[in-house]
Design an enzyme around this catalytic site. Structure first.
Site, PDB file in Angstrom:
ATOM      1  N   ASP A  67       0.822  -1.218   0.000  1.00  0.00           N
ATOM      2  CA  ASP A  67       0.000   0.000   0.000  1.00  0.00           C
ATOM      3  C   ASP A  67       0.854   1.266   0.000  1.00  0.00           C
ATOM      4  OD1 ASP A  67      -0.889  -0.776   3.481  1.00  0.00           O
ATOM      5  OD2 ASP A  67       1.050  -0.367   2.586  1.00  0.00           O
ATOM      6  N   ASN A 136      -7.608  -2.552  14.056  1.00  0.00           N
ATOM      7  CA  ASN A 136      -9.020  -2.868  13.712  1.00  0.00           C
ATOM      8  C   ASN A 136      -9.099  -4.076  12.786  1.00  0.00           C
ATOM      9  OD1 ASN A 136      -8.085  -1.910  11.308  1.00  0.00           O
ATOM     10  ND2 ASN A 136      -9.496  -0.181  11.144  1.00  0.00           N
ATOM     11  N   HIS A 138      -7.279  -4.567  10.045  1.00  0.00           N
ATOM     12  CA  HIS A 138      -6.980  -4.369   8.616  1.00  0.00           C
ATOM     13  C   HIS A 138      -5.661  -5.019   8.221  1.00  0.00           C
ATOM     14  CE1 HIS A 138      -4.962  -0.266   9.536  1.00  0.00           C
ATOM     15  NE2 HIS A 138      -4.013  -1.051   9.068  1.00  0.00           N
ATOM     16  N   GLU A 143      -9.723  -1.839   5.202  1.00  0.00           N
ATOM     17  CA  GLU A 143     -10.403  -1.523   6.462  1.00  0.00           C
ATOM     18  C   GLU A 143     -11.643  -2.395   6.658  1.00  0.00           C
ATOM     19  OE1 GLU A 143      -8.417   2.291   7.753  1.00  0.00           O
ATOM     20  OE2 GLU A 143      -8.911   0.304   8.492  1.00  0.00           O
TER      21      GLU A 143
HETATM   22  N1  LIG Z   1      -0.938   0.101   6.113  1.00  0.00           N
HETATM   23  C1  LIG Z   1      -0.238  -0.302   7.334  1.00  0.00           C
HETATM   24  C2  LIG Z   1      -0.432  -1.781   7.540  1.00  0.00           C
HETATM   25  O1  LIG Z   1       0.207  -2.502   6.480  1.00  0.00           O
HETATM   26  C3  LIG Z   1       0.167  -2.157   8.892  1.00  0.00           C
HETATM   27  O2  LIG Z   1       0.084  -3.561   9.085  1.00  0.00           O
HETATM   28  C4  LIG Z   1      -0.610  -1.439   9.976  1.00  0.00           C
HETATM   29  C5  LIG Z   1      -0.101  -1.840  11.355  1.00  0.00           C
HETATM   30  O3  LIG Z   1       0.948  -0.989  11.681  1.00  0.00           O
HETATM   31  P1  LIG Z   1       1.944  -1.309  12.905  1.00  0.00           P
HETATM   32  O4  LIG Z   1       2.825  -2.422  12.404  1.00  0.00           O
HETATM   33  O5  LIG Z   1       2.697  -0.023  13.108  1.00  0.00           O
HETATM   34  O6  LIG Z   1       1.102  -1.714  14.069  1.00  0.00           O
HETATM   35  O7  LIG Z   1      -0.443  -0.038   9.797  1.00  0.00           O
HETATM   36  C6  LIG Z   1      -0.719   0.497   8.530  1.00  0.00           C
HETATM   37  O8  LIG Z   1      -2.077   0.658   8.466  1.00  0.00           O
END
Ligand SMILES: N[C@@H]1[C@@H](O)[C@H](O)[C@@H](COP(=O)(O)O)O[C@@H]1O
EC number: 3.5.99.6
Length: 241
Positions: A67, A136, A138, A143
């Site tokens: 992404d 959440n 995702h 989402e």
């Molecule tokens: N687009 C990214 C996801 O790919 C990632 O898995 C998520 C969790 O982030 P973290 O690893 O900082 O908890 O955050 C963002 O939303």
């Protein structure tokens, strides 16, 4: 869905790095799916250490990232292009022509996803897709929704995601509200998937993803239907498993 529980974040990162390193050694021309966020930082550090020790050769590796924020140019220090260069690609001998991150600024609305899907189809199947897990549920930026997304496209970020990601920006208003993300269908096309989850704050959602009903309200739960998923987590995140 195999679940590997490691004592802490460092051990989790080392275990994940071993999986990706083995793939690169066995298949130097492999296609890897990459992820961003704070979770994979330790994994990327381990891969850079292996490269610096002369144990890994990235020169023929191809990567696709999950992404990118819409509106952030690759040079923006909070873009995922920048994150990947800063945490991995600038520190190994990967050919940047084989590095692909969705384009958050160069396309008209709706066009970025189509171009990314075409590039992925032309290049070949992702061997191992790395995923983190949003609070959440995702994966990528898919989402909670009424249905699973099929292909790469534009996603409106939920307030909880904006809230969770504002820690990387000066103020909440600076967090982009939209992103280009591989769809759930795109992610599920990967041959293997590694889901990395750490911290007590992810324990509840990880329980839903691994043991809860499969529902687009918890996008990560779809992974229960994928034939080759390895969850690597620390003891804190595994609290309810
Ligand atoms: N687009 C990214 C996801 O790919 C990632 O898995 C998520 C969790 O982030 P973290 O690893 O900082 O908890 O955050 C963002 O939303």
């Amino acid at each position: 869905m195999e679940v590997i529980v490691k004592k802490n974040y460092e051990e989790m990162s080392k275990a994940a790095a071993t999986l990706f390193a083995a793939e690169i050694m066995e298949n130097p021309k492999t296609i890897l799916g990459m992820a961003t966020g704070s979770t994979p930082v330790g994994l990327y550090k381990e891969l850079v250490k292996m490269y610096e020790a002369g144990d890994l050769d990235f020169s023929q590796v191809t990567t696709f990232n999950l992404d990118e924020y819409i509106g952030l140019a690759p040079e923006h220090d909070q873009s995922y292009h920048y994150f990947m260069n800063d945490n991995l690609f600038n520190h190994v001998n990967i050919n940047k022509e084989n590095v692909h991150v969705p384009d958050g600024v160069g396309f008209e609305a709706g066009e970025a996803g189509k171009a990314y899907e075409e590039l992925m189809a032309k290049t070949g199947q992702v061997e191992i897709q790395l995923l983190g897990l949003g609070c959440n549920g995702h994966i990528g930026f898919n989402e909670p929704a009424d249905e699973f997304t099929k292909v790469t496209g534009e996603i409106d970020l939920t307030d909880s995601t904006i809230e969770a990601n504002k820690r990387f920006f000066e103020k909440k208003e600076d967090v982009p509200r939209k992103a280009v993300s591989m769809g759930i269908g795109t992610i599920m096309r990967a041959k293997k998937i590694v889901l990395l989850v750490n911290g007590e704050n992810k324990a509840e959602i990880l329980k839903e993803v691994v043991n809860g009903p499969v529902t687009p309200k918890v996008p990560g739960s779809i992974l229960q239907f994928h034939p080759h998923v390895t969850v690597i987590c620390d003891e804190e995140a595994a609290k309810y498993l």
